[in-house]
Design a protein around this motif. Structure first.
Motif, mmCIF file in Angstrom:
data_model
loop_
_atom_site.group_PDB
_atom_site.id
_atom_site.type_symbol
_atom_site.label_atom_id
_atom_site.label_comp_id
_atom_site.label_asym_id
_atom_site.label_seq_id
_atom_site.Cartn_x
_atom_site.Cartn_y
_atom_site.Cartn_z
ATOM 1 N N ASP A 18 -3.905 -6.706 -17.386
ATOM 2 C CA ASP A 18 -4.706 -7.153 -16.245
ATOM 3 C C ASP A 18 -6.153 -7.222 -16.690
ATOM 4 N N GLU A 34 -8.489 -14.938 -17.840
ATOM 5 C CA GLU A 34 -7.188 -15.188 -17.237
ATOM 6 C C GLU A 34 -6.143 -14.226 -17.807
ATOM 7 N N SER A 54 -4.017 -2.084 -3.851
ATOM 8 C CA SER A 54 -5.287 -2.541 -4.395
ATOM 9 C C SER A 54 -6.383 -1.548 -4.013
ATOM 10 N N ASP A 103 -10.752 -1.205 -4.337
ATOM 11 C CA ASP A 103 -12.040 -1.752 -4.782
ATOM 12 C C ASP A 103 -12.729 -0.822 -5.776
ATOM 13 N N GLU A 119 -11.205 -1.196 -9.028
ATOM 14 C CA GLU A 119 -11.156 -2.605 -9.415
ATOM 15 C C GLU A 119 -9.719 -3.072 -9.613
ATOM 16 N N TRP A 120 -8.854 -2.657 -8.694
ATOM 17 C CA TRP A 120 -7.466 -3.106 -8.673
ATOM 18 C C TRP A 120 -7.325 -4.164 -7.597
ATOM 19 N N TYR A 121 -6.877 -5.345 -7.980
ATOM 20 C CA TYR A 121 -6.700 -6.434 -7.028
ATOM 21 C C TYR A 121 -5.363 -7.112 -7.299
ATOM 22 N N TRP A 122 -4.290 -6.450 -6.917
ATOM 23 C CA TRP A 122 -2.956 -6.991 -7.160
ATOM 24 C C TRP A 122 -2.700 -8.135 -6.190
ATOM 25 N N HIS A 123 -2.597 -9.345 -6.724
ATOM 26 C CA HIS A 123 -2.420 -10.531 -5.871
ATOM 27 C C HIS A 123 -3.510 -10.606 -4.814
ATOM 28 N N ASP A 124 -4.748 -10.347 -5.208
ATOM 29 C CA ASP A 124 -5.903 -10.465 -4.313
ATOM 30 C C ASP A 124 -5.845 -9.514 -3.130
ATOM 31 N N GLY A 125 -5.363 -8.301 -3.353
ATOM 32 C CA GLY A 125 -5.421 -7.297 -2.302
ATOM 33 C C GLY A 125 -4.088 -6.732 -1.869
ATOM 34 N N ASP A 126 -3.016 -7.022 -2.595
ATOM 35 C CA ASP A 126 -1.691 -6.534 -2.209
ATOM 36 C C ASP A 126 -1.353 -5.245 -2.977
#
Length: 245
Positions: free
Chosen positions: A97, A102, A209, A211, A214-221
């Motif tokens: 990640d 990318e 997820s 903040d 800094e974890w943003y699994w699928h933009d907040g899942d």
């Protein structure tokens, strides 16, 4: 919550007629609680920061690209005796990640999750990350509980009506002190299927997820990590799978 308290809650609810079903689908789970007031120390369980690995270890990579450290679990800190988790040893988890470029891999692809299990924790050192950014490190603690399926996709013969589903969801939520937990059933935000890879697989870790980390699994899942039952019993963490949603 323990099994007796859970049964009492069910009997006093408007879904008491389904108590036999609910008792059949119970699984042990371990809630993960963040302790913001505690300072990380060598070998302790934590999310983020840098890993503690055997002296001389090298940072794991995939196609020459470094993984990102997710966290580590010191199994000796988990007091529950009602699980098949190891009684000792340190599990270090990494994800492919990258927060600057990318991703090389999608969440569900082989190699997205990398694990290192260290049975003997007497010879550890903190390994410096080759990534340019290292997120916050948060000490984590554990609270044993039980879990029931997240939704109708995770079990056969789902018995609840639409109205009863709301009561069921409230009871399930009462079982957890945290949205981060070991074992149990995977939970998510968006999926309309069971993310478990197959009948021989079980949920190892579910995390939301965050903040601060800094974890943003699928933009907040949520991120869900799975292991084969036999592999867990054999302390083999070499082949983990994941999904997010």
């Amino acid at each position: 919550m323990n099994t007796n308290k859970f049964l009492e809650t069910v009997i006093q609810s408007d879904i008491s007629q389904h108590k036999e079903f609910l008792m059949e689908v119970i699984r042990p789970a371990i809630d993960i609680l963040k302790n913001e007031d505690s300072e990380p120390h060598l070998g302790c369980s934590r999310f983020g920061g840098a890993p503690d690995l055997p002296v001389g270890s090298e940072w794991p990579t995939y196609n020459m690209k470094p993984y990102r450290f997710l966290g580590q679990i010191n199994f000796s800190e988990i007091t529950s005796a009602e699980t098949d988790l190891p009684k000792s040893g340190l599990l270090s988890l990494f994800v492919m990640d990258d927060f600057e470029e990318e991703y090389d891999l999608e969440t569900w692809e082989e190699g997205y999750i990398h694990a290192i299990f260290t049975p003997d924790t007497t010879n550890l050192e903190t390994i410096v990350s080759p990534n340019s950014i290292v997120g916050k490190s948060t000490v984590i603690e554990f609270s044993p509980t039980i879990d029931i399926p997240y939704d109708e996709y995770q079990v056969k013969n789902w018995p609840f009506t639409e109205e009863e589903n709301d009561i069921y969801s409230e009871i399930r939520e009462s079982l957890h002190k945290s949205s981060d937990y070991l074992l149990g059933y995977p939970s998510h935000c968006t999926l309309a299927y069971d993310p478990t890879p197959g009948t021989e697989w079980i949920s190892l870790l579910t995390i939301s997820s965050d903040d601060d980390l800094e974890w943003y699994w699928h933009d907040g899942d949520k991120l869900m990590i799975f292991i084969k039952w036999e592999h867990l019993k054999n302390l083999d963490f070499s082949s983990l799978k994941a999904d997010a949603g």
